[in-house]
Design a protein around this motif. Structure first.
Motif, mmCIF file in Angstrom:
data_model
loop_
_atom_site.group_PDB
_atom_site.id
_atom_site.type_symbol
_atom_site.label_atom_id
_atom_site.label_comp_id
_atom_site.label_asym_id
_atom_site.label_seq_id
_atom_site.Cartn_x
_atom_site.Cartn_y
_atom_site.Cartn_z
ATOM 1 N N LEU A 186 0.856 -1.224 0.134
ATOM 2 C CA LEU A 186 0.008 0.053 0.129
ATOM 3 C C LEU A 186 0.870 1.288 -0.142
ATOM 4 O O LEU A 186 0.649 2.132 -0.573
ATOM 5 C CB LEU A 186 -0.916 0.111 1.370
ATOM 6 C CG LEU A 186 -1.875 1.307 1.447
ATOM 7 C CD1 LEU A 186 -2.895 1.449 0.167
ATOM 8 C CD2 LEU A 186 -2.626 1.203 2.657
ATOM 9 N N ASP A 187 2.022 1.273 0.778
ATOM 10 C CA ASP A 187 2.616 2.448 0.700
ATOM 11 C C ASP A 187 3.374 2.824 -0.585
ATOM 12 O O ASP A 187 3.795 3.626 -0.832
ATOM 13 C CB ASP A 187 3.698 2.240 2.121
ATOM 14 C CG ASP A 187 3.128 2.902 3.453
ATOM 15 O OD1 ASP A 187 2.329 3.689 3.524
ATOM 16 O OD2 ASP A 187 3.476 2.228 4.522
ATOM 17 N N GLY A 188 3.940 1.519 -1.073
ATOM 18 C CA GLY A 188 4.471 1.520 -2.248
ATOM 19 C C GLY A 188 3.602 2.170 -3.235
ATOM 20 O O GLY A 188 4.240 2.997 -4.321
ATOM 21 N N LEU A 189 2.392 1.677 -3.380
ATOM 22 C CA LEU A 189 1.308 2.443 -4.299
ATOM 23 C C LEU A 189 1.224 4.060 -4.251
ATOM 24 O O LEU A 189 1.160 4.785 -5.150
ATOM 25 C CB LEU A 189 -0.003 1.605 -4.322
ATOM 26 C CG LEU A 189 -0.083 0.345 -4.631
ATOM 27 C CD1 LEU A 189 -1.368 -0.283 -4.419
ATOM 28 C CD2 LEU A 189 0.392 0.082 -6.200
ATOM 29 N N VAL A 190 1.169 4.203 -2.644
ATOM 30 C CA VAL A 190 1.158 5.644 -2.268
ATOM 31 C C VAL A 190 2.271 6.442 -2.863
ATOM 32 O O VAL A 190 2.112 7.491 -3.392
ATOM 33 C CB VAL A 190 0.895 5.810 -0.783
ATOM 34 C CG1 VAL A 190 1.013 7.306 -0.347
ATOM 35 C CG2 VAL A 190 -0.588 5.239 -0.392
ATOM 36 N N ALA A 191 3.475 5.904 -2.480
ATOM 37 C CA ALA A 191 4.745 6.455 -2.858
ATOM 38 C C ALA A 191 4.840 6.748 -4.407
ATOM 39 O O ALA A 191 5.158 7.884 -4.831
ATOM 40 C CB ALA A 191 5.916 5.857 -2.433
ATOM 41 N N ALA A 192 4.572 5.868 -5.133
ATOM 42 C CA ALA A 192 4.395 5.821 -6.606
ATOM 43 C C ALA A 192 3.507 6.906 -7.230
ATOM 44 O O ALA A 192 3.937 7.782 -8.123
ATOM 45 C CB ALA A 192 4.379 4.363 -7.349
ATOM 46 N N THR A 193 2.567 6.853 -6.626
ATOM 47 C CA THR A 193 1.266 7.877 -7.013
ATOM 48 C C THR A 193 1.744 9.135 -6.590
ATOM 49 O O THR A 193 1.666 10.253 -7.700
ATOM 50 C CB THR A 193 0.060 7.486 -6.377
ATOM 51 O OG1 THR A 193 -0.305 6.251 -6.829
ATOM 52 C CG2 THR A 193 -1.208 8.593 -6.768
ATOM 53 N N MET A 194 2.286 9.521 -5.575
ATOM 54 C CA MET A 194 2.707 10.947 -5.075
ATOM 55 C C MET A 194 3.830 11.429 -6.010
ATOM 56 O O MET A 194 3.856 12.622 -6.457
ATOM 57 C CB MET A 194 3.053 10.721 -3.682
ATOM 58 C CG MET A 194 1.820 10.170 -2.634
ATOM 59 S SD MET A 194 0.698 11.741 -2.508
ATOM 60 C CE MET A 194 -0.568 10.796 -1.300
ATOM 61 N N ILE A 195 4.849 10.584 -6.120
ATOM 62 C CA ILE A 195 6.125 10.912 -6.678
ATOM 63 C C ILE A 195 5.845 11.225 -8.045
ATOM 64 O O ILE A 195 6.339 12.246 -8.610
ATOM 65 C CB ILE A 195 7.238 9.863 -6.429
ATOM 66 C CG1 ILE A 195 7.576 9.910 -5.091
ATOM 67 C CG2 ILE A 195 8.485 10.133 -7.305
ATOM 68 C CD1 ILE A 195 8.662 8.662 -4.724
ATOM 69 N N THR A 196 4.893 10.399 -8.824
ATOM 70 C CA THR A 196 4.527 10.576 -10.268
ATOM 71 C C THR A 196 3.772 11.794 -10.344
ATOM 72 O O THR A 196 4.226 12.712 -11.408
ATOM 73 C CB THR A 196 3.813 9.172 -10.753
ATOM 74 O OG1 THR A 196 4.800 8.160 -10.614
ATOM 75 C CG2 THR A 196 3.488 9.754 -12.210
ATOM 76 N N LEU A 197 2.917 11.989 -9.620
ATOM 77 C CA LEU A 197 2.106 13.231 -9.712
ATOM 78 C C LEU A 197 2.868 14.663 -9.546
ATOM 79 O O LEU A 197 2.741 15.670 -10.129
ATOM 80 C CB LEU A 197 0.872 13.419 -8.722
ATOM 81 C CG LEU A 197 -0.010 12.224 -9.056
ATOM 82 C CD1 LEU A 197 -1.453 12.126 -8.093
ATOM 83 C CD2 LEU A 197 -0.787 12.575 -10.675
ATOM 84 N N GLY A 198 3.669 14.403 -8.397
ATOM 85 C CA GLY A 198 4.659 15.461 -8.113
ATOM 86 C C GLY A 198 5.524 15.894 -9.159
ATOM 87 O O GLY A 198 5.734 17.121 -9.426
ATOM 88 N N VAL A 199 6.339 14.895 -9.630
ATOM 89 C CA VAL A 199 6.908 15.288 -10.821
ATOM 90 C C VAL A 199 6.302 15.801 -12.199
ATOM 91 O O VAL A 199 6.834 17.031 -12.729
ATOM 92 C CB VAL A 199 7.853 13.851 -11.528
ATOM 93 C CG1 VAL A 199 8.571 14.207 -12.624
ATOM 94 C CG2 VAL A 199 8.717 13.356 -10.290
ATOM 95 N N LEU A 200 5.165 15.256 -12.414
ATOM 96 C CA LEU A 200 4.202 15.852 -13.552
ATOM 97 C C LEU A 200 3.774 17.154 -13.416
ATOM 98 O O LEU A 200 3.831 18.092 -14.227
ATOM 99 C CB LEU A 200 2.924 14.918 -13.488
ATOM 100 C CG LEU A 200 3.372 13.673 -14.129
ATOM 101 C CD1 LEU A 200 1.845 12.756 -14.087
ATOM 102 C CD2 LEU A 200 3.769 13.708 -15.562
ATOM 103 N N LEU A 201 3.375 17.547 -11.930
ATOM 104 C CA LEU A 201 3.200 18.937 -11.594
ATOM 105 C C LEU A 201 4.253 19.997 -11.712
ATOM 106 O O LEU A 201 3.968 20.880 -12.260
ATOM 107 C CB LEU A 201 2.594 18.818 -10.031
ATOM 108 C CG LEU A 201 1.251 18.463 -9.823
ATOM 109 C CD1 LEU A 201 0.713 18.462 -8.492
ATOM 110 C CD2 LEU A 201 0.196 18.998 -10.549
ATOM 111 N N ILE A 202 5.455 19.676 -11.483
ATOM 112 C CA ILE A 202 6.495 20.663 -11.240
ATOM 113 C C ILE A 202 7.019 20.792 -12.913
ATOM 114 O O ILE A 202 7.413 21.660 -13.267
ATOM 115 C CB ILE A 202 7.794 19.973 -10.511
ATOM 116 C CG1 ILE A 202 7.468 20.067 -9.162
ATOM 117 C CG2 ILE A 202 9.160 20.524 -10.875
ATOM 118 C CD1 ILE A 202 8.328 19.527 -8.199
ATOM 119 N N THR A 203 6.875 19.441 -13.548
ATOM 120 C CA THR A 203 7.738 19.577 -15.232
ATOM 121 C C THR A 203 6.680 20.166 -15.856
ATOM 122 O O THR A 203 6.732 20.945 -16.957
ATOM 123 C CB THR A 203 7.926 18.336 -15.524
ATOM 124 O OG1 THR A 203 6.708 17.187 -15.432
ATOM 125 C CG2 THR A 203 8.982 17.548 -14.941
ATOM 126 N N GLY A 204 5.134 20.081 -15.579
ATOM 127 C CA GLY A 204 4.230 20.752 -16.315
ATOM 128 C C GLY A 204 3.787 22.102 -15.892
ATOM 129 O O GLY A 204 2.894 22.996 -16.388
#
Length: 205
Positions: A186-204
């Motif tokens: 569960l924490d792995g899914l949360v981490a993947a989701t948060m980090i991916t969205l964070g990178v997308l928000l910053i790059t976009g």
């Protein structure tokens, strides 16, 4: 079926289709639900925040924000940084699991305070929330003319139903998530989701 009820039903379906998508907010509500930690407060914040943003969109505030596009850029940078930090913490729990992660009930004082602040940040620092509620739902509602508020009420009700089901329904997973390996997944899914969205928000941004 009356026209107002039909508009509300359309709003419910449209709102649900946007909210159900896996995101940082949903991942956080799920984790709080399985831990039974400040669930009512978290569900209430998510539902009320969505209702307020939807109301702003229906009222036409989205058109005002479009006039200052830099606002979303600023929010994107701040929100992206927050999501990356939260994702790193979740990834750390995967690599270094502790006994606290396996508790099904949280610390009554500090945990609830942290949960409320985190939920507010995940909601109000996420530009995707504004895009879905203020801009997208607001523009769709505008096409319905005088029935736009019925459409907005339906969308807000969809948000309430979804977050309540996600937060309180997550307790059904309690027995499964007493296993350390399950929490790490569960924490792995949360981490993947948060980090991916964070990178997308910053790059976009």
């Amino acid at each position: 079926m009356s026209t107002a009820l039909a508009a509300a039903a359309a709003g419910f379906g449209t709102g649900l289709s946007l909210i159900v998508a896996i995101g940082a907010q949903n991942a956080f509500v799920l984790r709080q639900g399985v831990r039974r930690d400040a669930v009512l407060a978290v569900v209430g914040i998510c539902a009320l925040s969505d209702a307020l943003l939807i109301a702003l969109g229906v009222a036409g505030v989205g058109a005002l924000v479009v006039a200052w596009p830099d606002a979303l850029t600023v929010v994107g940078w701040i929100g992206g940084a927050f999501l990356l930090a939260y994702g790193v913490l979740a990834a750390r729990r995967v690599l270094r699991p502790g006994t606290d992660a396996l508790r099904m009930d949280g610390d009554p004082a500090g945990s609830r305070r942290r949960a409320v602040l985190t939920c507010l940040a995940l909601t109000w620092l996420n530009p995707h929330v504004y895009l879905d509620t203020v801009f997208l739902l607001g523009s769709i509602a505008a096409d319905r003319g005088p029935l736009r508020w019925s459409f907005g009420l339906g969308a807000a009700f969809a948000s309430l139903c979804w977050f309540a089901a996600l937060g309180f329904g997550a307790r059904l997973l309690g027995r499964f998530l007493t296993r350390p390996a399950a929490w790490r997944v569960l924490d792995g899914l949360v981490a993947a989701t948060m980090i991916t969205l964070g990178v997308l928000l910053i790059t976009g941004a």
